[in-house]
Design a protein around this motif. Sequence first.
Motif, short mmCIF file in Angstrom:
data_model
loop_
_atom_site.label_atom_id
_atom_site.label_comp_id
_atom_site.label_asym_id
_atom_site.label_seq_id
_atom_site.Cartn_x
_atom_site.Cartn_y
_atom_site.Cartn_z
N UNK A 30 -8.10 -4.36 4.67
CA UNK A 30 -8.10 -3.98 3.25
C UNK A 30 -6.80 -3.36 2.78
N UNK A 31 -6.17 -2.56 3.64
CA UNK A 31 -4.97 -1.84 3.17
C UNK A 31 -3.69 -2.65 3.28
N UNK A 32 -3.55 -3.43 4.35
CA UNK A 32 -2.25 -4.09 4.57
C UNK A 32 -1.84 -4.95 3.36
N UNK A 37 1.84 -5.49 -1.19
CA UNK A 37 2.03 -5.76 -2.62
C UNK A 37 2.60 -4.55 -3.36
N UNK A 38 3.09 -3.56 -2.61
CA UNK A 38 3.77 -2.38 -3.15
C UNK A 38 2.88 -1.43 -3.95
N UNK A 39 1.58 -1.45 -3.68
CA UNK A 39 0.70 -0.51 -4.38
C UNK A 39 0.64 0.82 -3.63
N UNK A 40 0.44 1.90 -4.39
CA UNK A 40 0.07 3.17 -3.75
C UNK A 40 -1.37 3.03 -3.27
N UNK A 41 -1.67 3.74 -2.19
CA UNK A 41 -3.00 3.60 -1.61
C UNK A 41 -3.57 4.97 -1.26
N UNK A 42 -4.84 5.13 -1.55
CA UNK A 42 -5.54 6.34 -1.10
C UNK A 42 -6.70 5.83 -0.25
N UNK A 43 -6.64 6.11 1.03
CA UNK A 43 -7.61 5.49 1.93
C UNK A 43 -8.44 6.54 2.66
N UNK A 44 -9.73 6.32 2.66
CA UNK A 44 -10.63 7.18 3.42
C UNK A 44 -10.88 6.51 4.75
N UNK A 45 -10.28 7.03 5.78
CA UNK A 45 -10.47 6.39 7.09
C UNK A 45 -10.33 7.44 8.17
N UNK A 46 -11.26 7.38 9.09
CA UNK A 46 -11.20 8.33 10.20
C UNK A 46 -10.25 7.84 11.27
N UNK A 202 -1.28 5.22 -9.82
CA UNK A 202 -2.33 4.19 -9.91
C UNK A 202 -2.74 3.65 -8.53
N UNK A 203 -3.21 4.55 -7.69
CA UNK A 203 -3.49 4.12 -6.32
C UNK A 203 -4.68 3.17 -6.21
N UNK A 204 -4.63 2.33 -5.21
CA UNK A 204 -5.80 1.52 -4.85
C UNK A 204 -6.65 2.41 -3.95
N UNK A 205 -7.90 2.56 -4.29
CA UNK A 205 -8.78 3.41 -3.50
C UNK A 205 -9.49 2.55 -2.47
N UNK A 206 -9.28 2.88 -1.21
CA UNK A 206 -9.88 2.05 -0.15
C UNK A 206 -10.74 2.93 0.75
N UNK A 207 -11.98 2.52 0.89
CA UNK A 207 -12.87 3.28 1.75
C UNK A 207 -13.57 2.32 2.68
#
Length: 408
Positions: A30-32, A37-46, A202-207
């Motif tokens: 999901x994140x790669x 694509x140069x987006x900011x990302x906020x990811x919830x991952x252990x 404008x982060x992409x939120x990834x969980x």
Amino acid sequence: MTFSSLMLNQQLLDNINQLGYQSPTPIQAQTIPEILAHHDVMAGAQTGTGKTAAFSLPILHHLLEQAPQDKPQPQALILVPTRELAEQVHANIASYCVNTPIKTAMVYGGVSISAQVTRLKTGVDLIVATPGRLLDHLRHRVINLKHVQYLVFDEADRMLDMGFMDEIKAILKLLPKARQTLLFSATFNDTLFNLSKRLLNQPKLIEVDQRNTAAADIEQLFYAVDTNKKSALIAHLIKHKPIEQTLIFSRTKQGADEIAKQLQQAQINAKAFHSDYSQAVRASLLDEFKQGKIQALVATDVAARGIDIKALNYVINYELPFVCEDYIHRIGRTGRAGNKGTAITLFSNDDARLLESLEVLLDKRLPQQWYPGFEPDLSLFEETPRRNKKGAQKQRARQRALQASKRK
Ligand code: AMP
């Protein structure tokens, strides 16, 4: 999905192939693409989900697209809370960088500064750093961060818990505004949400895992047992389950020393692992643990950050942590990258409130068991531990409503 469908640089693909990674983990899948694509990302991952590769592979891909320089300036900065995590993240990244011109450095406190200065002065593309020591280098003008294009916060929740907010603010002032920022955290709370609003564009939120939930492939067992029988129960579990190797968590350093001593008395090869030990001693203890020479490593929460042992099938909580989120971090030491794991938590009367808060955080009832032969003395459990069941349910409902409103 395959790694090659992610269109990563061929040398990186070869390197991860060499490491035996067959397909991307969910967080990587999901994140790669978003980072590429140069987006900011906020990811919830252990920890254990493959998050290090999730943020570092696309950054390395971008770095490799640029012409190599003899004396590069840092273009990627990865901030981590502890030196153990710095070592772990750096070791992973170094293994992805084999046969590439990318130069990396590790920067953390508690060790001599001069070797780090020498390395940094040769010029590096990527730095993995703890905030305090990085600021030391910046103040001494050993490096500057004017060329940083990629900024990563790894285990951001832990960084805030450890009180790094001031250092983070100071570092941010020295970074270019135009950059890509990636924030990874096992748990999210209000402070982190507020920080993310200032940091991310404008982060992409990834969980991948539901926020604040423990990884699904970790079996969680709770044994009610009197405090004075806890070490004996752990020794029994190690011998009879049998548990080949385990990481045991203690709230305090003294506790870790005491538990290790009691396990040694039960003929178990146990060692304490905490910040009273020098960096060198901790590194060698970790090595021995990884080689299977130590059967039980008894660690405090801070010291245990960044311990990455692939084959660890068991973690044991001698007691519940004071900070509920630490429970998620603790049990995330097992069940890594799809392996099965078991987290055993010993629970005594003193922990009743903490168990309730944990149930609220996880939004789940956590059933307790008695282990035959180690049943608790019920006269010590004077009040029923979860006497406030209704209260806890209401609190859980409130928490759910709050989370839902944040997601909107
Ligand atoms: P992390 O969550 O970054 O601490 O990674 C946990 C462990 O999973 C590390 O030992 C990595 O080397 C390993 N790992 C990361 N990605 C993969 C993958 N796609 N396949 C297999 N193992 C992986």
